[in-house]
Write an enzyme that holds these catalytic residues in place. Structure first.
Site, PDB file in Angstrom:
ATOM      1  N   ASP A  35       0.841  -1.208   0.000  1.00 15.18           N
ATOM      2  CA  ASP A  35       0.000   0.000   0.000  1.00 15.18           C
ATOM      3  C   ASP A  35       0.875   1.255   0.000  1.00 15.18           C
ATOM      4  O   ASP A  35       0.561   2.245  -0.657  1.00 15.18           O
ATOM      5  CB  ASP A  35      -1.043   0.007   1.130  1.00 15.18           C
ATOM      6  CG  ASP A  35      -0.495  -0.113   2.539  1.00 15.18           C
ATOM      7  OD1 ASP A  35       0.692  -0.467   2.713  1.00 15.18           O
ATOM      8  OD2 ASP A  35      -1.265   0.160   3.487  1.00 15.18           O
ATOM      9  N   GLY A 124      -3.163  -7.138  19.549  1.00 14.76           N
ATOM     10  CA  GLY A 124      -1.865  -7.250  18.889  1.00 14.76           C
ATOM     11  C   GLY A 124      -1.794  -8.356  17.847  1.00 14.76           C
ATOM     12  O   GLY A 124      -0.720  -8.870  17.556  1.00 14.76           O
ATOM     13  N   GLY A 126      -2.690  -8.094  14.671  1.00 18.23           N
ATOM     14  CA  GLY A 126      -2.531  -7.605  13.301  1.00 18.23           C
ATOM     15  C   GLY A 126      -3.842  -7.563  12.530  1.00 18.23           C
ATOM     16  O   GLY A 126      -3.851  -7.635  11.306  1.00 18.23           O
ATOM     17  N   LEU A 127      -4.968  -7.435  13.242  1.00 22.13           N
ATOM     18  CA  LEU A 127      -6.256  -7.334  12.552  1.00 22.13           C
ATOM     19  C   LEU A 127      -6.758  -5.891  12.575  1.00 22.13           C
ATOM     20  O   LEU A 127      -7.942  -5.631  12.406  1.00 22.13           O
ATOM     21  CB  LEU A 127      -7.284  -8.290  13.185  1.00 22.13           C
ATOM     22  CG  LEU A 127      -6.898  -9.777  13.132  1.00 22.13           C
ATOM     23  CD1 LEU A 127      -7.945 -10.640  13.850  1.00 22.13           C
ATOM     24  CD2 LEU A 127      -6.745 -10.272  11.686  1.00 22.13           C
ATOM     25  N   SER A 129      -6.714  -3.243  14.988  1.00 23.67           N
ATOM     26  CA  SER A 129      -7.521  -2.618  16.039  1.00 23.67           C
ATOM     27  C   SER A 129      -7.312  -1.107  16.049  1.00 23.67           C
ATOM     28  O   SER A 129      -8.238  -0.359  16.372  1.00 23.67           O
ATOM     29  CB  SER A 129      -7.202  -3.226  17.400  1.00 23.67           C
ATOM     30  OG  SER A 129      -5.822  -3.177  17.637  1.00 23.67           O
ATOM     31  N   ASP A 174      -5.548  -0.064   5.816  1.00 24.10           N
ATOM     32  CA  ASP A 174      -6.390  -0.476   6.942  1.00 24.10           C
ATOM     33  C   ASP A 174      -7.524   0.526   7.176  1.00 24.10           C
ATOM     34  O   ASP A 174      -8.688   0.145   7.326  1.00 24.10           O
ATOM     35  CB  ASP A 174      -5.543  -0.624   8.215  1.00 24.10           C
ATOM     36  CG  ASP A 174      -4.419  -1.632   8.036  1.00 24.10           C
ATOM     37  OD1 ASP A 174      -4.474  -2.416   7.071  1.00 24.10           O
ATOM     38  OD2 ASP A 174      -3.481  -1.626   8.859  1.00 24.10           O
ATOM     39  N   TYR A 224       8.938  -2.689  10.140  1.00 29.52           N
ATOM     40  CA  TYR A 224       7.987  -2.097   9.184  1.00 29.52           C
ATOM     41  C   TYR A 224       8.591  -0.827   8.578  1.00 29.52           C
ATOM     42  O   TYR A 224       8.623  -0.649   7.358  1.00 29.52           O
ATOM     43  CB  TYR A 224       6.671  -1.775   9.902  1.00 29.52           C
ATOM     44  CG  TYR A 224       5.567  -1.286   8.984  1.00 29.52           C
ATOM     45  CD1 TYR A 224       4.670  -2.170   8.416  1.00 29.52           C
ATOM     46  CD2 TYR A 224       5.430   0.067   8.679  1.00 29.52           C
ATOM     47  CE1 TYR A 224       3.654  -1.728   7.573  1.00 29.52           C
ATOM     48  CE2 TYR A 224       4.426   0.520   7.834  1.00 29.52           C
ATOM     49  CZ  TYR A 224       3.538  -0.376   7.289  1.00 29.52           C
ATOM     50  OH  TYR A 224       2.551   0.057   6.447  1.00 29.52           O
TER      51      TYR A 224
HETATM   52  C1  GLA Z   1      -0.024  -2.773   8.331  1.00 31.07           C
HETATM   53  C2  GLA Z   1      -0.177  -1.339   7.832  1.00 31.07           C
HETATM   54  C3  GLA Z   1      -0.799  -1.296   6.438  1.00 31.07           C
HETATM   55  C4  GLA Z   1      -0.074  -2.233   5.469  1.00 31.07           C
HETATM   56  C5  GLA Z   1       0.107  -3.621   6.093  1.00 31.07           C
HETATM   57  C6  GLA Z   1       0.944  -4.539   5.246  1.00 31.07           C
HETATM   58  O1  GLA Z   1      -1.287  -3.341   8.534  1.00 31.07           O
HETATM   59  O2  GLA Z   1      -0.981  -0.585   8.720  1.00 31.07           O
HETATM   60  O3  GLA Z   1      -0.806   0.029   5.952  1.00 31.07           O
HETATM   61  O4  GLA Z   1       1.161  -1.690   5.073  1.00 31.07           O
HETATM   62  O5  GLA Z   1       0.709  -3.553   7.375  1.00 31.07           O
HETATM   63  O6  GLA Z   1       0.305  -4.810   4.040  1.00 31.07           O
END
Ligand code: GLA
Length: 389
Positions: A35, A124, A126-127, A129, A174, A224
């Site tokens: 993204d 935590g 990765g969905l 929140s 997201d 990241y």
């Molecule tokens: C996290 C970030 C998103 C995206 C994903 C990986 O969720 O918030 O913007 O970069 O990682 O696709």
């Protein structure tokens, strides 16, 4: 006790009515870590997320409490004072950032609120929140003060708030999906132009199963940011080397990229290769979904995971164990890590008649290999943040 009763217990009675809202979390079906490189992504909102009960106050204070962090108690700030991130505001920095960002956009707030939040997204995992509570707050303010901001605009402002106020350098995916999702649809979003289509789920007899590794995600923020920097470094070099400089990494195709790939160091090459091929895989996977070819769709999911594991290096042993298990099951068409990685969740495309067998086989194998328990949920594609009636 239900949430409304709890709200009244905490904040007491008022002559103003309280309203209830819900905002989903998300999984990303394919298009990972692109993204922020202007790529195409295919996320969907899920039916787990964040609930809020809110009520206007007669003064300019905002009081917030989360039933997930009851020990933190009620957090308060005053809309007449400068709004700055503060460690003692803890989780409250996410909604607070939205008040500040919308005010910076010219929104005028004539009163404060009492707010009660409660989420059922695993912590935590990765969905998303954080995107869930950001968009929830933005939708509440948009309604309460008739700001007439579009969902797309709210998503961009929520991303800005997380970037600037909370110091997290996330992309747009997201916040966007949480803001615009429709039930039983995924969204194909071009993160360069923010053009998007609602794609009907068309999963037939298959279900998206979410598998939470329950692995603590220690490195996620620093790694990241490192990946983002590496992609920016790749783009800078390619812009210098190519006669037609690309505006974003994902503006390149595997074919246009390849002749210039050797200009990059091995690590930067792997990162750029992931971004450019993942964008291609997402386009192919979207076509497969539209043609009802779930076998091909699942295959693209596996290839996406391979690229995230070997080229982008954002997977981890726990996620790889789950995906490798999936590859062996005839009733699973595809699987991959979803979201930022380094733990969090994987998703798998599982035949609906075999979801119980999937869970029964995976859990002991995963526990034996990792010492962790995997939690399993069947995703229902949900609509975006909304007021509940
Ligand atoms: C996290 C970030 C998103 C995206 C994903 C990986 O969720 O918030 O913007 O970069 O990682 O696709």
């Amino acid at each position: 006790m239900n949430r409304m009763a709890k709200f009244k217990e905490i904040y007491g009675d008022s002559d103003v009515a309280a309203q209830s809202y819900f905002s989903p979390g998300r999984v990303n079906l394919i298009g990972e870590h692109i993204d922020y490189s202007g790529g195409n992504v295919l996320p969907c909102a899920i039916d787990m997320g964040t609930y809020a009960v809110v009520r206007a106050r007669h003064d300019m204070n905002v009081r917030m409490m989360s039933l997930n962090f009851e020990k933190t108690g009620i957090l308060t700030f005053d809309l007449r004072q400068p709004i700055l991130p503060m460690p003692e505001m803890d989780w409250g920095n996410y909604p607070m950032g939205i008040f500040k960002t919308l005010m910076d956009e010219g929104a005028v707030f004539s009163h404060g609120f009492d707010m009660l939040f409660e989420g059922d997204l695993p912590n935590g995992a990765g969905l998303s929140s954080s995107a869930s509570i950001e968009v929830l707050t933005a939708v509440i303010l948009n309604d309460a003060f008739a700001l007439n901001m579009s969902r797309e605009r709210l998503a961009v402002l929520c991303q800005r708030s997380e970037n600037v106020f909370n110091g997290v350098n996330c992309g747009i995916m997201d916040q966007f999906i949480v803001a615009v999702a429709k039930a039983d649809h995924a969204v194909r979003l071009d993160c360069d132009t923010l053009q998007y289509d609602q794609i009907p789920s068309a999963l037939g007899d298959y279900r998206i199963v979410i598998i939470n590794t329950n692995k603590k995600r220690g490195l996620v923020d620093s790694e990241y940011n490192a990946r983002r920097r590496e992609c920016e470094a790749a783009l800078t070099i390619l812009k210098q080397e190519m006669p037609k400089p690309p505006a974003a990494l994902c503006a390149l195709t595997p074919k246009t990229f390849l002749p210039y790939a050797m200009k990059l160091s091995p690590t930067i090459y792997r990162r750029a290769s992931h971004a450019i091929t993942e964008n291609y895989r997402t386009e192919m996977a979207c076509q497969a979904l539209e043609n009802g070819d779930l076998t091909a769709f699942g295959e693209w999911m596996y290839r996406s995971h391979d690229s995230l594991q070997y080229y982008y290096e954002v997977s981890c042993r726990e996620l790889d164990i789950i995906v490798d298990f999936c590859r062996e099951q005839p009733y699973v068409l595809g699987a991959r890590m979803t979201g930022g990685g380094f733990g969090g969740c994987a998703i798998a495309l599982v035949h609906e008649q075999h979801t119980a067998a999937f869970e029964a086989a995976l859990k002991p194998l995963y526990a034996a290999a990792t010492g962790l328990n995997a939690d399993i949920y069947i995703a229902k594609m949900s609509s975006g943040a909304r007021r509940l009636v």
